[in-house]
Design an enzyme around this catalytic site. Structure first.
Site, PDB file in Angstrom:
ATOM      1  N   SER A 144      46.701  45.938  47.045  1.00  0.00           N
ATOM      2  CA  SER A 144      46.406  45.111  45.872  1.00  0.00           C
ATOM      3  C   SER A 144      47.621  44.265  45.540  1.00  0.00           C
ATOM      4  O   SER A 144      48.766  44.673  45.767  1.00  0.00           O
ATOM      5  CB  SER A 144      46.049  45.996  44.669  1.00  0.00           C
ATOM      6  OG  SER A 144      45.982  45.216  43.476  1.00  0.00           O
ATOM      7  N   TYR A 157      48.950  52.219  38.003  1.00  0.00           N
ATOM      8  CA  TYR A 157      48.140  51.795  39.156  1.00  0.00           C
ATOM      9  C   TYR A 157      48.968  50.944  40.113  1.00  0.00           C
ATOM     10  O   TYR A 157      48.959  51.156  41.331  1.00  0.00           O
ATOM     11  CB  TYR A 157      46.927  51.012  38.659  1.00  0.00           C
ATOM     12  CG  TYR A 157      46.122  50.343  39.745  1.00  0.00           C
ATOM     13  CD1 TYR A 157      45.221  51.068  40.512  1.00  0.00           C
ATOM     14  CD2 TYR A 157      46.247  48.973  39.987  1.00  0.00           C
ATOM     15  CE1 TYR A 157      44.470  50.450  41.513  1.00  0.00           C
ATOM     16  CE2 TYR A 157      45.504  48.349  40.974  1.00  0.00           C
ATOM     17  CZ  TYR A 157      44.625  49.098  41.732  1.00  0.00           C
ATOM     18  OH  TYR A 157      43.884  48.479  42.727  1.00  0.00           O
TER      19      TYR A 157
END
Length: 251
Positions: A144, A157
């Site tokens: 990501s 995250y």
């Protein structure tokens, strides 16, 4: 075995209900893929995903897999590879967590880290060893852009994805020259069930767009893929923004 253009005949998905992974499977099935293993927790959703792929003409099978149970990974994934060569492994499991809640509940933050990073290290090494033994195959890792630089709004995250990304890059270097190949995919905001509660941001994308980028990356034998491509320069700029300025940005 993959053809000259990198399209796999056999595919193993770790995180078998992932919308990005299933979009990728559907796309590859229309090209050449014939066997798909969906690895995930045994649920009606996993069974339904396999049935949908069968309707597209694939030999879709399911296998019980839990990212949070690394002790089982060698046995579970070993059985899949024992059934025949796997041309592509797509590592697509992960959780977003809830930053505000997880900051107050460290055990929940640890669960995010264990799923996104520890589980990936364990399963990634098992799959890499099997691909190397075959002498061919690609390990595609869904990272990501959040891992490029930790942001106040999602640093738990983001840090887990940063660890995953660094691990995958190092693993790719370790496998260089063996016939096995690692491709790191860095999507931005993807519109899925996992992000449905979040406000959409600029340069957001879809599972189908990520799937198309994965296919193109396979054909090119890329090592890193950004989705959309414009995010590469955006994240380069953010990565080099002075910290005093960066912490004031509304991101």
């Amino acid at each position: 075995m993959k053809d000259a253009f990198g399209i796999p005949q056999s595919l193993l998905i770790l995180g078998g209900t992932s919308e990005i992974a299933l979009a990728t499977a559907r796309r590859l099935i229309t090209r050449r893929t014939r066997t798909v293993w969906l690895a995930g927790r045994p649920t009606p959703a996993l069974a339904e995903a396999a049935e949908q792929l069968r309707r597209l003409g694939a030999d879709a099978r399911t296998v019980a897999f839990d990212a949070l149970d690394p002790e089982s990974h060698e046995a579970v994934l070993g059985k899949v590879f024992a059934e025949g060569d796997i041309d592509m492994v797509l590592m697509a499991f992960g959780v977003l967590g809830d930053q505000a809640v997880d900051e107050k509940e460290p055990a929940l933050a640890v669960r995010v880290a264990q799923t996104n990073y520890t589980g990936a290290v364990s399963s990634g090494l098992v799959c890499a060893r099997a691909l190397q033994a075959q002498g061919h195959g690609s390990l595609v890792v869904l990272s990501s852009v959040a891992g490029e630089r930790a942001r106040r709004s999602n640093f738990i995250y983001g840090s887990s994805k940063a660890g995953l990304d660094a691990f995958a890059q190092g693993l790719g270097d370790a496998l260089y020259g063996t016939g096995a190949h690692v491709m790191v995919v860095r999507p931005g905001f993807v519109r899925t069930r996992m992000t449905a509660h979040l406000a959409e941001v600029p340069l957001s994308t879809t599972p189908e767009a990520v799937a198309a980028a994965i296919e193109l990356g396979l054909r090119r034998r890329s090592e890193t893929v950004w989705v959309p491509g414009a995010l590469r320069m955006v994240m380069w700029a953010l990565r080099h923004t002075p910290r005093a300025v960066f912490r004031r940005l509304p991101i």
